[in-house]
Design an enzyme around this catalytic site. Structure first.
Site, PDB file in Angstrom:
ATOM      1  N   CYS A  23      37.177  42.668  45.544  1.00  0.00           N
ATOM      2  CA  CYS A  23      36.003  42.397  44.726  1.00  0.00           C
ATOM      3  C   CYS A  23      36.391  41.699  43.419  1.00  0.00           C
ATOM      4  CB  CYS A  23      35.276  43.689  44.376  1.00  0.00           C
ATOM      5  SG  CYS A  23      34.460  44.492  45.758  1.00  0.00           S
ATOM      6  N   CYS A  34      30.812  48.263  43.419  1.00  0.00           N
ATOM      7  CA  CYS A  34      30.997  49.132  44.584  1.00  0.00           C
ATOM      8  C   CYS A  34      31.804  50.369  44.189  1.00  0.00           C
ATOM      9  CB  CYS A  34      31.669  48.373  45.723  1.00  0.00           C
ATOM     10  SG  CYS A  34      33.480  48.250  45.574  1.00  0.00           S
ATOM     11  N   GLU A  48      35.629  42.485  40.364  1.00  0.00           N
ATOM     12  CA  GLU A  48      36.030  43.424  39.308  1.00  0.00           C
ATOM     13  C   GLU A  48      37.511  43.790  39.454  1.00  0.00           C
ATOM     14  OE1 GLU A  48      33.435  43.561  41.363  1.00  0.00           O
ATOM     15  OE2 GLU A  48      31.820  44.809  40.590  1.00  0.00           O
ATOM     16  N   CYS A  95      35.580  49.836  43.339  1.00  0.00           N
ATOM     17  CA  CYS A  95      35.782  49.267  41.992  1.00  0.00           C
ATOM     18  C   CYS A  95      35.518  50.303  40.907  1.00  0.00           C
ATOM     19  CB  CYS A  95      34.913  48.034  41.797  1.00  0.00           C
ATOM     20  SG  CYS A  95      35.489  46.624  42.762  1.00  0.00           S
ATOM     21  N   ASN A 150      35.445  37.468  43.709  1.00  0.00           N
ATOM     22  CA  ASN A 150      35.764  38.098  44.987  1.00  0.00           C
ATOM     23  C   ASN A 150      36.558  37.133  45.851  1.00  0.00           C
ATOM     24  OD1 ASN A 150      33.233  36.695  45.128  1.00  0.00           O
ATOM     25  ND2 ASN A 150      32.643  37.825  46.954  1.00  0.00           N
ATOM     26  N   ILE A 151      37.516  37.696  46.561  1.00  0.00           N
ATOM     27  CA  ILE A 151      38.414  36.919  47.421  1.00  0.00           C
ATOM     28  C   ILE A 151      38.402  37.604  48.785  1.00  0.00           C
ATOM     29  CG2 ILE A 151      40.775  36.084  47.752  1.00  0.00           C
ATOM     30  CD1 ILE A 151      41.136  36.357  44.667  1.00  0.00           C
ATOM     31  N   GLU A 152      37.729  36.968  49.736  1.00  0.00           N
ATOM     32  CA  GLU A 152      37.540  37.591  51.050  1.00  0.00           C
ATOM     33  C   GLU A 152      38.681  37.252  51.996  1.00  0.00           C
ATOM     34  OE1 GLU A 152      33.493  36.577  52.204  1.00  0.00           O
ATOM     35  OE2 GLU A 152      32.730  38.080  50.782  1.00  0.00           O
TER      36      GLU A 152
HETATM   37  N1  THU Z   1      31.569  42.274  45.860  1.00  0.00           N
HETATM   38  C1  THU Z   1      32.145  42.128  44.621  1.00  0.00           C
HETATM   39  O1  THU Z   1      33.023  41.278  44.439  1.00  0.00           O
HETATM   40  N2  THU Z   1      31.733  42.948  43.616  1.00  0.00           N
HETATM   41  C2  THU Z   1      30.700  43.828  43.709  1.00  0.00           C
HETATM   42  O2  THU Z   1      30.372  44.477  42.721  1.00  0.00           O
HETATM   43  C3  THU Z   1      29.985  44.000  44.978  1.00  0.00           C
HETATM   44  C4  THU Z   1      30.580  43.284  46.140  1.00  0.00           C
HETATM   45  C5  THU Z   1      31.947  41.345  46.930  1.00  0.00           C
HETATM   46  C6  THU Z   1      32.764  41.902  48.038  1.00  0.00           C
HETATM   47  C7  THU Z   1      32.462  40.912  49.161  1.00  0.00           C
HETATM   48  O3  THU Z   1      33.316  39.784  49.032  1.00  0.00           O
HETATM   49  C8  THU Z   1      31.039  40.463  48.880  1.00  0.00           C
HETATM   50  O4  THU Z   1      30.786  40.815  47.528  1.00  0.00           O
HETATM   51  C9  THU Z   1      29.996  41.088  49.781  1.00  0.00           C
HETATM   52  O5  THU Z   1      30.087  42.451  49.762  1.00  0.00           O
END
Ligand code: THU
Length: 131
Positions: free
Chosen positions: A53, A88, A55, A91, A42-44
């Site tokens: 996310c 989520c 995935e 995804c 994940n890259i926020e």
């Molecule tokens: N996130 C994912 O990367 N994959 C998931 O299946 C659930 C959520 C990330 C998004 C965000 O950066 C962090 O988790 C919190 O929601």
């Protein structure tokens, strides 16, 4: 490589997460037809909305690297959750577009729990526009 090796790859991908806002790191290993492993994390983003996310990072990375849509063998996702992490909704929609409906998805956590499902089971009744 077997599923346990793919889970280790997903954990390595998780180490690369950029998650300064949530502190919640997620890793993904997407397995190509020839066994190539594509890492995703994940890259926020400070504007929140652009956050990607793990995935989707793996899927977009693999497609950009020339992998054919719906050619993948499996996807593994891992997070530090009490139960295996579940993808989520966004995804799931991207998976139904870019993966075969019967492709296995392995959901894992750091405690070693793993749950197997498929892309179509994750999103029954999915909207799809196919050209
Ligand atoms: N996130 C994912 O990367 N994959 C998931 O299946 C659930 C959520 C990330 C998004 C965000 O950066 C962090 O988790 C919190 O929601």
């Amino acid at each position: 490589m077997d599923v346990s090796a793919w889970i280790k790859e997903a954990a390595l991908a998780r180490d690369k997460a950029y998650a300064p806002y949530s502190g919640f790191r997620v890793g993904c290993a997407l397995i190509g037809a020839d066994g190539t492993v594509f890492h995703g994390c994940n890259i926020e983003n400070g504007a929140y909305g652009p956050t990607n996310c793990a995935e989707r990072t793996a899927l977009f990375r693999a497609i950009a690297d020339g992998q054919a849509p719906r050619s993948f063998q499996a996807l593994v996702v891992i997070g530090d959750t009490p139960e295996p992490i579940t993808p989520c909704g966004v995804c799931r929609q991207v998976m139904i577009e870019l993966c075969s409906p019967d492709m296995p998805v392995y959901m894992a956590n750091l405690a070693g729990d793993v749950q197997e499902t498929t892309v179509s089971d994750l999103l029954p009744g999915a909207f799809m526009l196919r050209v």
